[in-house]
Enzyme design. Structure first.
Site, mmCIF file in Angstrom:
data_model
loop_
_atom_site.group_PDB
_atom_site.id
_atom_site.type_symbol
_atom_site.label_atom_id
_atom_site.label_comp_id
_atom_site.label_asym_id
_atom_site.label_seq_id
_atom_site.Cartn_x
_atom_site.Cartn_y
_atom_site.Cartn_z
ATOM 1 N N LYS A 277 -55.620 88.264 39.027
ATOM 2 C CA LYS A 277 -56.323 88.781 37.854
ATOM 3 C C LYS A 277 -57.806 88.735 38.186
ATOM 4 O O LYS A 277 -58.397 87.671 38.262
ATOM 5 C CB LYS A 277 -56.012 87.939 36.612
ATOM 6 C CG LYS A 277 -56.691 88.454 35.372
ATOM 7 C CD LYS A 277 -56.327 87.620 34.162
ATOM 8 C CE LYS A 277 -56.766 88.237 32.856
ATOM 9 N NZ LYS A 277 -58.159 88.639 32.798
ATOM 10 N N PHE B 262 -54.450 98.799 40.376
ATOM 11 C CA PHE B 262 -53.195 98.084 40.118
ATOM 12 C C PHE B 262 -52.117 98.923 39.442
ATOM 13 O O PHE B 262 -51.003 98.462 39.273
ATOM 14 C CB PHE B 262 -53.445 96.778 39.342
ATOM 15 C CG PHE B 262 -54.139 96.935 38.014
ATOM 16 C CD1 PHE B 262 -53.444 97.373 36.909
ATOM 17 C CD2 PHE B 262 -55.479 96.612 37.878
ATOM 18 C CE1 PHE B 262 -54.070 97.491 35.681
ATOM 19 C CE2 PHE B 262 -56.119 96.721 36.658
ATOM 20 C CZ PHE B 262 -55.413 97.173 35.549
ATOM 21 N N ARG C 102 -49.578 96.060 23.480
ATOM 22 C CA ARG C 102 -49.508 94.723 24.077
ATOM 23 C C ARG C 102 -48.044 94.313 24.016
ATOM 24 O O ARG C 102 -47.654 93.463 23.246
ATOM 25 C CB ARG C 102 -50.364 93.774 23.219
ATOM 26 C CG ARG C 102 -50.884 92.553 23.931
ATOM 27 C CD ARG C 102 -51.677 91.676 22.972
ATOM 28 N NE ARG C 102 -52.989 92.194 22.633
ATOM 29 C CZ ARG C 102 -54.073 92.059 23.397
ATOM 30 N NH1 ARG C 102 -54.003 91.436 24.541
ATOM 31 N NH2 ARG C 102 -55.224 92.553 23.010
ATOM 32 N N LYS D 279 -50.742 87.913 31.139
ATOM 33 C CA LYS D 279 -51.825 87.304 31.904
ATOM 34 C C LYS D 279 -51.686 85.793 31.887
ATOM 35 O O LYS D 279 -51.178 85.213 30.931
ATOM 36 C CB LYS D 279 -53.173 87.729 31.334
ATOM 37 C CG LYS D 279 -53.349 87.406 29.884
ATOM 38 C CD LYS D 279 -54.610 88.046 29.319
ATOM 39 C CE LYS D 279 -54.750 87.704 27.853
ATOM 40 N NZ LYS D 279 -55.652 88.553 27.113
HETATM 41 P P1 AMP Z 1 -57.984 89.892 29.262
HETATM 42 O O1 AMP Z 1 -59.238 90.702 29.416
HETATM 43 O O2 AMP Z 1 -58.178 88.433 29.385
HETATM 44 O O3 AMP Z 1 -57.157 90.314 28.087
HETATM 45 O O4 AMP Z 1 -57.070 90.242 30.529
HETATM 46 C C1 AMP Z 1 -56.567 91.514 30.763
HETATM 47 C C2 AMP Z 1 -57.501 92.289 31.685
HETATM 48 O O5 AMP Z 1 -57.445 91.783 33.022
HETATM 49 C C3 AMP Z 1 -57.116 93.747 31.861
HETATM 50 O O6 AMP Z 1 -57.560 94.512 30.780
HETATM 51 C C4 AMP Z 1 -57.814 94.110 33.159
HETATM 52 O O7 AMP Z 1 -59.112 94.564 32.853
HETATM 53 C C5 AMP Z 1 -57.928 92.791 33.909
HETATM 54 N N1 AMP Z 1 -57.175 92.723 35.190
HETATM 55 C C6 AMP Z 1 -57.638 92.129 36.304
HETATM 56 N N2 AMP Z 1 -56.755 92.193 37.295
HETATM 57 C C7 AMP Z 1 -55.671 92.857 36.834
HETATM 58 C C8 AMP Z 1 -54.413 93.235 37.402
HETATM 59 N N3 AMP Z 1 -54.070 92.955 38.660
HETATM 60 N N4 AMP Z 1 -53.537 93.917 36.610
HETATM 61 C C9 AMP Z 1 -53.860 94.200 35.318
HETATM 62 N N5 AMP Z 1 -55.043 93.870 34.740
HETATM 63 C C10 AMP Z 1 -55.938 93.194 35.476
#
Ligand code: AMP
Length: 564
Positions: free
Chosen positions: A253, A345, A421, A427
């Site tokens: 991530k 990704f 979602r 995540k």
């Molecule tokens: P959050 O912003 O904490 O909700 O985490 C989700 C976000 O992580 C997504 O919207 C992407 O912008 C980011 N992200 C980073 N790496 C990845 C990955 N390998 N696959 C999907 N999302 C990712």
């Protein structure tokens, strides 16, 4: 349609806080606008579909001027009323009613005219722009009755506040077009309409096609932004497997920002943020990498752009490169100082076909085929496929050691759900207490900080309403080498003032920030019923909009988790 008919509906909607009543008012009204579906934008308090981020850029000062000119009342007098009533919409209503009392008034303002004038505003450029904007607003106010003037001003200032969010509009479309007879029928309708909305992000188009029973003709089209798929949180590796199944794909991530990369048949490349903003011009480097390293005539890719130091090549936190999203000048300098690497990704469209129903593992195979990785320019998200907890755990540790934010766990067979979602992927982050919230107000500092806005009221959302959850005043310095200073933020906030009361001001809910905190408490001081303890600003999120902020439900969940 007569604008006064729409104003009556605004009033009806304002009178009730009940979602079901609002939906029923809306669905009855939809019958009247079948031939003019763009009126839906006005119901949303907008003039363009959601994917269109053009801004009117009208300040409080300009509105005061427009009211003064339209009513023939001096500006100081308008300001005096503003201080008394606290709402420029109400000021316009009051002053226009006062002016009209003596004159017979029979002009008919139409919704068409409102949309036509307001749509012209963002296109104005160059010399005399302000006067031209003023003229367009004054023309509307001159034909408006008091209450019409109120809603015109509220629309212009993005301050409609009739409690109509996208969920209610969607439900009203379902009720009006499908007349569902059971809960199951309603659920199925909602799913169909929501899906169409997440692809088009345009309620006028969705309404039109739902009425004509032609939703199936809605498809992805490179160049037009779609909502990105969102990811719920998993508690740990075991929980991640429970949600996405075994085996699963685990990916790094990355701590950057989301980019939806579009290539159209004519070769043109467009890049959108998750708030559907077109940022192609800001990223000539990304466009170059895409052109040189990805095969295919047309595609839509999902990616995370991550910053790194041009000297040490070390990766940087999002906050250090966030200015690349907004900055429209000196792009070539920024490109060198704050370079980015694209981590691809996902893919949801390729060579004329939508891939949203194709299993993730096939989509991943495709990106492996079409992308030629090149270090510090473009690569595929680091990935392993495993059914083994220990292996996943080790990969998680490796990601954290390398400075990544955590891991994503992805279901190998699932499709891609724009805007949802749904848990096709989750995540995993080490417990970081933080929330994305929107700034709804601010206060001037004292002493050394006098003259700058240094305390920010932050809000979460509950359906269409915003609820305050605290004031944040730490985390920002006066100057910051990269990222955010309170001077920058003051300048941004001053552009979106709705109302001022002494040292405190209210702003349009447009600026999203990540707020770190120690814990959440119940609190009667804020409208959410909760308060954040020791909140601090962690990052400005110009890539996110109010639709991305934390919901009251999420706040409650965090509160309960913490009690345990
Ligand atoms: P959050 O912003 O904490 O909700 O985490 C989700 C976000 O992580 C997504 O919207 C992407 O912008 C980011 N992200 C980073 N790496 C990845 C990955 N390998 N696959 C999907 N999302 C990712």
């Amino acid at each position: 349609m007569k604008y006064s008919d729409l104003c009556k509906v605004y009033e009806e909607l304002e009178k009730t806080t009940k979602g079901l009543e609002k939906t029923s008012i809306l669905s009855k009204f939809l019958e009247k606008i079948e031939n003019e579906p763009e009126i839906i934008y006005l119901l949303q308090g907008r003039i363009f579909p959601d994917y269109n981020n053009q801004e009117l850029g009208i300040s409080t000062q300009l509105v005061i001027k427009a009211i003064a000119r339209a009513t023939g009342i001096e500006e100081p007098e308008v300001i005096k009323e503003f201080k008394k009533l606290g709402d420029l919409g109400k000021v316009a209503e009051f002053l226009i009613n006062k002016k009209r009392q003596s004159t017979l008034f029979s002009k008919n303002l139409t919704t068409e005219k409102i949309l036509a004038n307001l749509k012209k505003i963002p296109e104005l450029e160059g010399k005399g722009t302000i006067d031209k904007k003023l003229a367009l607003i004054i023309e509307l106010l001159n034909s408006a009755r008091g209450e019409e003037a109120k809603y015109i001003i509220k629309t212009i200032l993005s301050d409609l506040k009739i409690g109509v969010g996208s969920g209610l509009i969607r439900d009203a479309i379902v009720d009006y077009c499908y007349h569902p007879k059971s809960i199951e029928e309603k659920k199925a309708g909602i799913e169909k309409v929501q899906e169409a909305y997440d692809i088009t992000t345009d309620f006028a188009e969705v309404f039109n096609k739902t009425c004509k029973n032609s939703l199936s003709s809605i498809s992805l089209s490179p160049g037009k932004p779609v909502k990105v798929m969102l990811f719920p949180k998993a508690e740990n590796i075991d929980n991640a497997f429970e949600i996405v199944g075994k085996p699963a794909a685990f990916e790094y991530k990355y701590d950057g920002f989301r980019m939806m990369i579009n290539k159209q048949d004519n070769g043109e490349i467009k890049i959108f943020t998750r708030r559907l903003e077109n940022v192609t011009k800001q990223f000539p480097d990304a466009v170059k990498y895409i052109k040189e390293n990805i095969k295919g005539k047309s595609f839509i890719l999902d990616a995370e752009a991550v910053g790194y130091s041009p000297i040490t090549k070390e990766y940087r936190a999002f906050q250090d490169i966030s200015q690349r999203i907004k900055r429209k000048y000196n792009i070539n300098i920024l490109e060198k100082e704050l370079p980015i690497e694209l981590n691809i990704f996902d893919i949801i469209y390729f060579e004329g076909s939508s891939l949203i129903s194709t299993p993730f593992k096939k989509r991943r195979e495709l990106i492996e085929k079409i992308i030629k990785p090149s270090p510090f320019k473009i690569k595929l998200a680091e990935q392993i496929i495993t059914a083994d907890e220990k292996e996943a755990e080790e990969f998680y540790e490796k990601a954290l050691e390398e400075g990544q934010e955590g891991l994503m766990a992805k279901n190998l067979e699932a499709g891609y759900k724009p805007g949802a979602r749904v848990g096709h992927a989750v995540k995993l982050k080490p417990d970081a207490e933080e929330l994305d919230l929107v700034i709804t107000g601010a206060e001037y500092g004292t002493g050394k900080r006098a003259g700058w806005l240094t305390s920010y009221d932050v809000s979460c959302k509950n359906n269409a309403s915003l609820l305050e959850i605290g004031k944040v005043s730490t985390g920002l310095k006066e100057k910051q080498e990269q990222g955010l200073s309170f001077i920058d933020l003051t300048n941004e906030l001053k552009k979106i003032i709705i109302k001022e009361e002494g040292k405190h001001l209210f702003v349009k809910p447009e600026i999203v920030i990540t707020v770190g905190y120690q814990n959440i408490q119940k609190s009667p001081s804020y409208s959410s019923g909760y308060a954040l303890r020791f909140p601090r600003v962690k990052a400005l999120r110009p890539d996110r909009s109010i639709s991305d902020i934390a919901t009251l439900k999420e706040v409650e969940k965090e509160f309960i988790k913490q009690q345990k």
